[in-house]
Structure formats: structure tokens, C-alpha cells
Design a protein around this motif. Structure first.
Motif, short mmCIF file in Angstrom:
data_model
loop_
_atom_site.label_atom_id
_atom_site.label_comp_id
_atom_site.label_asym_id
_atom_site.label_seq_id
_atom_site.Cartn_x
_atom_site.Cartn_y
_atom_site.Cartn_z
N GLY A 1 24.25 24.32 38.00
CA GLY A 1 25.46 24.17 38.81
C GLY A 1 26.59 23.46 38.10
N GLN B 1 22.92 31.39 41.10
CA GLN B 1 24.22 30.90 40.65
C GLN B 1 25.19 32.06 40.44
OE1 GLN B 1 24.98 27.81 40.57
NE2 GLN B 1 26.95 27.78 39.54
N GLU C 1 28.64 31.97 42.41
CA GLU C 1 29.82 31.63 41.60
C GLU C 1 30.55 32.87 41.10
OE1 GLU C 1 31.14 28.73 41.08
OE2 GLU C 1 29.62 27.58 42.12
#
Length: 578
Positions: free
Chosen positions: A322, A368, A372
Motif C-alpha cells: 500500500g 492493490q 489503485e
């Protein structure tokens, strides 16, 4: 030499004669000079009263005169000598002064002429030096230009040689491809012609049978024709629809059978070349997932010490992934930390725990990407670099990562349609299990129903953008796993463009756009003219269509917007190639 003295004070209004000094060198004293000054002279120091009443009474002085001292006498003599000197005119001094002025004037003139001569010589020297430097610079520029021209000529010769070699190679390759395509087209054409004749014969028989039945029914039901006309029309329409559906199903089964036969016939050639088909890749990924679930994760979660150790290391992975930014140093530090501190510490993990951590690492990277990358496309670049480094350094991680990718995205990474049976050749237990194998997730906002198609497309596109960025990175020292090499891009396009059922899905249009956005220009540099043909095929599928005018992405609004993005991306790549 001249002397100057201060001006003497004005004489007293009381004028009286004083006795001359004994020695004044023939000059008058101050008091005597004051007495003989002209009263009418405007420059004199004479003092006048306005009336006689203002004139003071003369003071009475003693008759006896005070005798002057020697010092006073010396001072008066000195003053007199100075006065005499100041009033004396010396022609020699005037001549000497004039001579000095003339000498200074001549010297200044000579010095100015000499300075002008020196300045002229310096200017000439500077001019000559500038000319010399200019000539030297021009000569050096000529030498450099000659060297550059020779290097340019050499480079052009080498480029022309390479270009001719590539052209010959492309020509031979396309000759072989065209011959194979022509042979396959002839086979398909012959088979289609035979099938068409069979269908026409069956259709005639069916029509004749139907006509016979209708005539018989018309004779038998002539009296009831008016009442049952509407029913017969409905039955006829239903029969036509069923016939069309049966024909479509039959055609689909026939196409699937032909495809299966063709793949079976080519199995030996693929095996010799080390190639696989999409279904085989999907089955391999499903087997790895099943092994992970039964032989790794289930034993880890059932044993408390193992589960504790696995959870402790797994919780270290999530914050590191992250915190990832597009900074080379941060990427290197996070990659080294995951590799050296979590997955491969100095004291090695047991094999089961090692495999479980690899599964968790792959899942974290894909999650992720889904969160993202869908918000910012550039977030896939650092994430892909970390994943690429770990795929290169960690043993068995490429197989696990690709299996987790298939688990999250279904058959789209291959691409292929999820078959009606699992790897054990058994039907799916229920539709929910098959939907999960296709990559669908449950949406909490929709009451635990399947996620909407737009959400599904966006999530799959985020994972596939990460995958395409990994394919774009060149290997460092050794070849990567076959699933993460650049030729997989060509294989992906070839498979999806050959599967009409996949092309009609709006997800296909979205993923084609994602692949072109990431690898379109890079693939053009690698494959050149071959890639232009692939782009032409994609562009035709977005404008003219395929298989009786069907367009890529289907007819839904989501598919139309994705197809428009594909069309614009192809136009951008073709424009940049000119």
C-alpha cells in the motif's frame, strides 16, 4: 617662491606721527603706510566720521617713547623683507615657470601619442588572435563534421543491411503464414459448402414435410380455419423461433466440434513446439489453485502455530504494497524488504508456509491493482515493477501468481471461455461456483448479488493492466516464466480475435483497449508490419464487424463505449506509426 601675509588691521582714527624705526631696509612701517594712504581710494582702509562731533578727543600719550626690544625689531625687519619680496618681480622665475609648463605640455603630447600607438598595437594583436582562433575553430568544426558524416554513413549502411534482413525474414514468414491460412481457408470453405448442402437438403425435406402436414391439416380443419387461425400463427412463429434457436445451437456445437477437432489435430505440433491452448492453460491454473487450497492453505489454517506464523508475515505485506510509489528507490527498498525480510528471511520458512506466503503476496498485489489502478492508470507501473522483480527472484511464484490472476479474472488472462465442466470433468456444483470461476464477485451494495457488469469490467481491467505492464518489462538476466514473456501479448490477441463468443462481450472490448493502451506502441516497435495487420483486424472488428456484421463489444451501451475507446486507440497508434 612667494610668501603671503594677512592683511593688517585698519589704522586708528587718531593719527599721529610716529618715529621711524632705525632699520626698515628702506621701507615704511605699518603706521607710516597708514598715514600716507590716499583718503579717496576706495580700496584703502581709511576711516571717516560723519561729523566732527563724533571725532574722539586725542589721547594724551607720554612724551617719553618706549624703546623697542630686539625681538620686536627683528619681527619688523622680517615683515619688511617679506613685503619687499612680495612686491619684487623676478623674470627668471617667470621664465622657469613658463618653461615647466611647456615641458609638461610636450610630455603630455608625447605620452598621448605613445599610448595611442600602444592601443593600436594591442588592437592588432587581438584581431590577429581572434582570426587565428576562428580559423582553428573552423578547422576543428570541419574535422568533427567529417567524422560525424562518416559515422552517419556507417550507421545508415548498417540500418539498411538490418532493414533488408528483416524484410526478407518478414517476407518468408508471411509467405508461410499465408500458405497455412490459405490451406485452412480452403478446408473451411469445403466443409462449409458441404454443410450448406446438407442443411439445404434437410431444409427442403423439412419444408416438404411441413407443407404436406399443413395441407392435411387444412383439409381436416377447413371448417375451423377461422377460429384457429390466430393459434396457428402463434404456433408457426414459435416453431420458427425454435428452428432458429436449434440451428444456432447446432451451428455452435458444430463450430465447437470443428475447433476441438482442429486443436486435437494440431496437438502433436503444439506439443513439439512447447505451445498450449487456452483451455489447457486454464486447467493448469485451476489445478494449481486446487492444490493451494487443499494442500497448503487448509493445513495452515487448521494448525494454530502455522496460522499464527502465516498471519504475522502476511500482515507485513499489505502495508508495504500500500505504501508503493513511483520512485525507483522506494520500489527497490520495498521489493528487497518483501524478499529478504518476509518471504526469504535468513532463517528459511518451511515449504508449506513459504507457498502460503506466496499466495498471500499474489493476492495482495492483485487487490492493490483492483483498487489503485482503477483510480489511476499510472499506479500500475511501480506495482508491475515490484511484481516483476519478485517473479524473477522467487521460485514457484510465477505459477502461483498467474493462478491467482485466473482466479480473480476468470478466463480473460488466457483468454478463453470457462468450460461447462471443471478440471475434474465434472459439472459445476451450481451457478454460483461457475460465476466465481469466471471472476465474478458478490456485491454487498446489491444485496449479495453478482457485481454489475461495469464494476466487473473495471476490476478485471485493473488486474489485466498490471499483467500487461509486467509483459512490457524486458528481462534482466534470464528469461522469465512463459506466462510473463512479451510473446504472450501476441498470443492473447490471436486467441481473443479468433473467439467470436468472447468478442461479443463488452469485457473483451475493454480489455483490448487496456492492452493497446499499455502495449500498443511497444508492440509496433517489436513486431512492426505484423502488428499493423493485427491492428487492422481489430479496427475492422470495431467498424465493419465480424461474423455477419457483429461488432466487438456487442450492442450494449457499455460495449459501445468500450468499442469506441478501442477504435480511437488504434487510430492513435496508426497515426504515431506514420
Amino acid at each position: 617662491m612667494r610668501f603671503s601675509v594677512p592683511r593688517s588691521l585698519s589704522p586708528s582714527p587718531v593719527r599721529r606721527q610716529q618715529r621711524r624705526s632705525q632699520s626698515t631696509f628702506g621701507l615704511l612701517t605699518d603706521s607710516e603706510e597708514s598715514d600716507i594712504s590716499e583718503p579717496d581710494d576706495p580700496d584703502s582702509d581709511a576711516f571717516c566720521y560723519a561729523s566732527e562731533s563724533e571725532v574722539p578727543q586725542p589721547q594724551v600719550t607720554p612724551r617719553a617713547k618706549t624703546k623697542k626690544t630686539a625681538e620686536q625689531q627683528h619681527i619688523e625687519d622680517t615683515v619688511a623683507a617679506i613685503r619687499l619680496r612680495t612686491r619684487h618681480h623676478d623674470p627668471y622665475e617667470e621664465w622657469e615657470k613658463q618653461t615647466r609648463k611647456d615641458s609638461f605640455r610636450v610630455a603630455r603630447k608625447q605620452q598621448k601619442a605613445m599610448q595611442l600607438k600602444i592601443n593600436d598595437e594591442l588592437d592588432q594583436a587581438r584581431t590577429q588572435e581572434a582570426r587565428r582562433l576562428a580559423a582553428l575553430h573552423a578547422r576543428q568544426m570541419e574535422e568533427v563534421q567529417a567524422q560525424l558524416n562518416s559515422l552517419k554513413l556507417k550507421q545508415q549502411t548498417e540500418e539498411e543491411k538490418l532493414r533488408k534482413g528483416w524484410q526478407e525474414r518478414d517476407k518468408l514468414l508471411w509467405q508461410r503464414i499465408d500458405s497455412v491460412i490459405q490451406l485452412e481457408e480452403d478446408k473451411v470453405r469445403a466443409r462449409l459448402e458441404a454443410e450448406r448442402k446438407v442443411r439445404e437438403l434437410e431444409e427442403r425435406k423439412r419444408q416438404e414435410e411441413e407443407m404436406r402436414k399443413r395441407e392435411l391439416e387444412e383439409k381436416q380443419r377447413k371448417e375451423e380455419e377461422d377460429k384457429r387461425k390466430a393459434v396457428e400463427d402463434a404456433q408457426r412463429r414459435r416453431r420458427e423461433e425454435e428452428t432458429k434457436e436449434a440451428e444456432a445451437e447446432k451451428k455452435r456445437i458444430q463450430d465447437e466440434k470443428e475447433r476441438t477437432d482442429r486443436l486435437a489435430a494440431e496437438a502433436d505440433q503444439r506439443k513439439a513446439a512447447g505451445l498450449t491452448i487456452a483451455v489447457e492453460d486454464w486447467q493448469n491454473a485451476r489445478r494449481i489453485l486446487s492444490t493451494l487450497k487443499t494442500e497448503t492453505m487448509r493445513p495452515i489454517k487448521s494448525d494454530k502455530p502455522r496460522k499464527s506464523a502465516w498471519g504475522e508475515q502476511r500482515r507485513k505485506i499489505t502495508p508495504k504494497i500500500g505504501q508503493l510509489t513511483n520512485d525507483p528507490r522506494a520500489i527497490r527498498d520495498i521489493t528487497d524488504f518483501i524478499h529478504d525480510k518476509i518471504i526469504m528471511p535468513p532463517q528459511r520458512h518451511p515449504p508449506m508456509l513459504y507457498t502460503g506466503l506466496l499466495s498471500s503476496l499474489a493476492k495482495n498485489i492483485l487487490l492493490q491493482a483492483e483498487t489503485e489502478v482503477t483510480a489511476e492508470k499510472k499506479a500500475a507501473i511501480p506495482l508491475a515493477q515490484v511484481a516483476f522483480s519478485l517473479l524473477d527472484r522467487l521460485e514457484t511464484f510465477p505459477d502461483i501468481f498467474f493462478a491467482k490472476l485466473v482466479e480473480r479474472c476468470g478466463g480473460w488472462p488466457l483468454p478463453c471461455a470457462v468450460p461447462p465442466t471443471d478440471v475434474d470433468d465434472k459439472p459445476w456444483p451450481n451457478e454460483a461456483v461457475r460465476n466465481k470461476a469466471m471472476g465474478y464477485r458478490r456485491s454487498v451494495q446489491q444485496g449479495d448479488a453478482l457485481e454489475p457488469i461495469v464494476e466487473y469490467m473495471t476490476r478485471i481491467a485493473g488486474d489485466m493492466r498490471l499483467y500487461f505492464h509486467i509483459l512490457k518489462i524486458p528481462p534482466h538476466t534470464r528469461p522469465m516464466h512463459p506466462m510473463f514473456q512479451l510473446p504472450r501479448c501476441w498470443m492473447w490477441f490471436a486467441r481473443i480475435m479468433g473467439d467470436h463468443a468472447l468478442l461479443e462481450s463488452p469485457v473483451a472490448a475493454q480489455l483490448i483497449y487496456t492492452a493497446l493502451d499499455v502495449l500498443g506502441s511497444h508492440a509496433l516497435e517489436v513486431w512492426g508490419h505484423q502488428w499493423l495487420k493485427m491492428l487492422e483486424l481489430v479496427y475492422r472488428g470495431t467498424t465493419v464487424g465480424f461474423a455477419e456484421g457483429r461488432l466487438i463489444g456487442g450492442t450494449s451501451a457499455v460495449g459501445t463505449s468500450a468499442r469506441t475507446r478501442v477504435q480511437m486507440e488504434v487510430e492513435r497508434i496508426m497515426t504515431s506509426a506514420r
